[in-house]
Design an enzyme around this catalytic site. Sequence first.
Site, PDB file in Angstrom:
ATOM      1  N   CYS A  11       0.835  -1.205   0.000  1.00 15.39           N
ATOM      2  CA  CYS A  11       0.000   0.000   0.000  1.00 15.39           C
ATOM      3  C   CYS A  11       0.865   1.248   0.000  1.00 15.39           C
ATOM      4  O   CYS A  11       2.059   1.180   0.268  1.00 15.39           O
ATOM      5  CB  CYS A  11      -0.968   0.009   1.179  1.00 15.39           C
ATOM      6  SG  CYS A  11      -0.142   0.257   2.754  1.00 15.39           S
ATOM      7  N   CYS A  14       2.558   1.895   3.189  1.00 15.67           N
ATOM      8  CA  CYS A  14       3.672   0.981   3.446  1.00 15.67           C
ATOM      9  C   CYS A  14       4.892   1.440   2.659  1.00 15.67           C
ATOM     10  O   CYS A  14       6.018   1.371   3.151  1.00 15.67           O
ATOM     11  CB  CYS A  14       3.332  -0.441   3.016  1.00 15.67           C
ATOM     12  SG  CYS A  14       1.643  -0.893   3.322  1.00 15.67           S
ATOM     13  N   ASP A 406      -2.077  33.317 -26.306  1.00 19.68           N
ATOM     14  CA  ASP A 406      -1.238  34.049 -27.226  1.00 19.68           C
ATOM     15  C   ASP A 406      -2.012  34.058 -28.543  1.00 19.68           C
ATOM     16  O   ASP A 406      -2.831  33.184 -28.781  1.00 19.68           O
ATOM     17  CB  ASP A 406       0.083  33.281 -27.374  1.00 19.68           C
ATOM     18  CG  ASP A 406       0.975  33.904 -28.407  1.00 19.68           C
ATOM     19  OD1 ASP A 406       1.100  35.140 -28.385  1.00 19.68           O
ATOM     20  OD2 ASP A 406       1.539  33.159 -29.233  1.00 19.68           O
TER      21      ASP A 406
HETATM   22  P1  ADP Z   1       2.301  37.630 -31.004  1.00 22.90           P
HETATM   23  O1  ADP Z   1       2.028  38.200 -29.654  1.00 22.90           O
HETATM   24  O2  ADP Z   1       1.135  37.823 -31.920  1.00 22.90           O
HETATM   25  O3  ADP Z   1       2.788  36.223 -30.958  1.00 22.90           O
HETATM   26  P2  ADP Z   1       5.006  38.736 -31.282  1.00 22.90           P
HETATM   27  O4  ADP Z   1       5.131  39.212 -29.870  1.00 22.90           O
HETATM   28  O5  ADP Z   1       5.779  37.518 -31.657  1.00 22.90           O
HETATM   29  O6  ADP Z   1       3.466  38.538 -31.669  1.00 22.90           O
HETATM   30  O7  ADP Z   1       5.398  39.913 -32.252  1.00 22.90           O
HETATM   31  C1  ADP Z   1       4.776  41.209 -32.159  1.00 22.90           C
HETATM   32  C2  ADP Z   1       5.016  42.068 -33.360  1.00 22.90           C
HETATM   33  O8  ADP Z   1       6.411  42.338 -33.525  1.00 22.90           O
HETATM   34  C3  ADP Z   1       4.585  41.430 -34.673  1.00 22.90           C
HETATM   35  O9  ADP Z   1       3.237  41.657 -34.911  1.00 22.90           O
HETATM   36  C4  ADP Z   1       5.498  42.142 -35.682  1.00 22.90           C
HETATM   37  O10 ADP Z   1       4.936  43.361 -36.081  1.00 22.90           O
HETATM   38  C5  ADP Z   1       6.763  42.383 -34.903  1.00 22.90           C
HETATM   39  N1  ADP Z   1       7.768  41.361 -35.166  1.00 22.90           N
HETATM   40  C6  ADP Z   1       8.093  40.322 -34.374  1.00 22.90           C
HETATM   41  N2  ADP Z   1       9.056  39.562 -34.913  1.00 22.90           N
HETATM   42  C7  ADP Z   1       9.346  40.106 -36.117  1.00 22.90           C
HETATM   43  C8  ADP Z   1      10.253  39.784 -37.186  1.00 22.90           C
HETATM   44  N3  ADP Z   1      11.063  38.704 -37.151  1.00 22.90           N
HETATM   45  N4  ADP Z   1      10.271  40.598 -38.264  1.00 22.90           N
HETATM   46  C9  ADP Z   1       9.463  41.655 -38.320  1.00 22.90           C
HETATM   47  N5  ADP Z   1       8.587  42.022 -37.361  1.00 22.90           N
HETATM   48  C10 ADP Z   1       8.526  41.260 -36.272  1.00 22.90           C
HETATM   49 MG    MG Z   2       3.860  34.375 -30.511  1.00 23.12          MG
END
Ligand code: ADP
Ligand code: MG
Length: 713
Positions: A11, A14, A406
């Site tokens: 158990c 135990c 997200d």
């Molecule tokens: P989410 O919250 O929708 O997952 P992220 O936090 O990953 O979005 O990114 C937020 C914003 O930052 C995107 O909408 C974009 O405008 C910009 N961004 C993020 N990564 C890139 C990248 N590699 N190249 C260009 N813009 C980017």
């Molecule tokens: Mg994201």
Amino acid sequence: MAEYKLKGLSCANCARELQEAIQKLENGQNAKVLYNSGKLIVDEQVNMKKVEKILASDGAFIVNKTDNGDPNRLTRTESHNHSHGHDHVHEHTNQKLKVLLSLATTVFILTIIFENNLPPSIAIGSFLFATAISGYTTFLKGLKNLTQFKFNIDTLMTIALIGAFSIGEWKEGTLVAILFGLNEYLEGLGMEKARKSMEELLKVAPKEATILDNGLEKIVPVGSLQKGQIVLVRSGEKIPSDGVILDGRSSVNEAAITGESLPVEKKVNDTVLGGSINNEGLLKVEITKAYEDSSLAKILHLVEDAQETKTPKELFIDRFAKYYTPLIIVIAILVMTVPPLLFNSEWGVWFYQGLAVLIVGCPCALILSSPIALVSGITRNARNGILVKGGVFLEQLGKIETIAFDKTGTLTKGEPHVLEVKQYDELFLSIAGSLEKSSSHPIAKAIMKKIMAESVPITDPEQLQTNSGQGIVGVINGQKYWAGNESNIGHINFTDKIQNDIHLLKEKGYTIVIVADKEKVLGIFGIADEIREESQQVIKNLYDVGIKQTVMLTGDHQKTAEKVAAEVGVTTYYSNLLPEEKVTKIKELTKTKHVAMVGDGINDAPALATADLGIAMGKGTDSAIETADIVLMQDHLGKLPEAIRLSKRVNKIIAFNISLALGLKIIALLLAIPGWLTLWIAILSDMGATILVTLISLTILIGQGQEKRNVTT
Ligand code: ADP
Ligand code: MG
């Protein structure tokens, strides 16, 4: 540390006692005896002879050594399979117990019926015989404990048994022995059932692979597979590890990994998962991950470990049981002595009452109230492609009130496309491509797909820096360039025309990526990501299972956020968040509510870790899967509501079990005050509680498959 597979643990309580005893040995202080999975983990330095002796005191023994230090999970799965022979041994013990119990019960009932026609010595002899065959192991253990002044359940029962016989209560004494045998049998059976169903899950692991070695077929154990090797998978066979199809097409059943029972069509260049079954054609697969790194090996590892983490409730019960048994003995002694001494009552009457209290004291039902339910819940979820990393998280999931999502990759598909291009400078596409080509962000992938279709020169930047949640900065041919949202391009005052373009793109709900040099904007991409078809239904179902609030967190701008939120039915959204601002938001929410965060992992890991419960999408990044408490193996949220419903049910069942176990004891103890408690009531209440708790917990495993298609589009 070495790990051993154990059999014959009688158990949970135990197991805890064995652990304490082993911890007292030299070098034994870190020893663990795990009841749920039947394992002993102990330092290599410990004297194993002594350990085995301690184990034997509970009838437990070591089946084999499982290689825990070896990161290759296969050895563990293999040892699992090897131990099947011993499973039969264990089944036999339980089988033997069952036969002896039935025999004892039959003798017991027959003796009661014919008691009046039998000479007393024969009747007593029969009762003693029934006692001996059903309760002798307990009795022997109890006697030994008594001589060592160790008080546990066995001791309790042994005292009760001796006491009952000493006052000539032969029937009751026999029933105590039968009850104890039954307790032991049921406990073994319940845990074994839950464990079986877990082992069933583990059986999906493939064992061998057919590799193509210079055109020759060779069968090798999966554990030896290496990245880059080519394997042949015939129809009906399991794909040995994660890989890419080089040749052939087929429909593949991925149910073992994702819980999705519908077959998935696969063709050349598609990825396949280890453990999935090839339904039709011959497939030639290039292995991309050694077995120990494959998704399946990770799942098995997680599920196996999940059995061992104890919930606060379980810990409480464990601790409780330690003080409980001695307390019961004290109460029993008080009941036996106080009324005769103080109120001149009859000694015999109160001795009998004290015995009854001892029997009521057996905490078996209480100890069993949660482990069977939790293991069943975790197993049931795993069958659905939802990996819960431990009992605590299952319990937590049932308490969640708010879920934060997200946006990208979670509510949306995470496969965005460039839908509009505004070009102001001829360098635009070439610079954008050079900046984005090494980024793993879905937005970068979308941009690259667009740019690859044009023939523009792309170079490697001399420097590159990612501003998480904003974009990228890099140096190309000695010049500094930016790509990202407005906050990433803070150094430029936009002209009216550009401001107007940004406004128009945002109005359409597009995510924007602005590309700029030191002085001016070179161009803008308008990007959109499709919403997952099932998102809207999932949100609705989440409210149906009792979630109070849904929240979307995104780094994207307000317009897109609003559009996605409205379309899927999320009530609250926060936009323009940097990853660390997502963490702050989660912190705020957790102040008043139980909050789960669901993310796909591209820069979500901190938020997942901050929430009360982190849930990761299975196809997300490794870091998210590692940080998360729950992993959804399917690449969508479809099964989440069902998992919440199930965990609520598990929580309810555990709460019910605890109140049932405690409630029956309290009622029985109260009956002792006016002196109404009989040994019969004590025995039957305990037997009833143990049987009910076991059966109720096992109902969690029933009804599988029903939920499979509840939540689809
Ligand atoms: P989410 O919250 O929708 O997952 P992220 O936090 O990953 O979005 O990114 C937020 C914003 O930052 C995107 O909408 C974009 O405008 C910009 N961004 C993020 N990564 C890139 C990248 N590699 N190249 C260009 N813009 C980017
Ligand atoms: Mg994201």
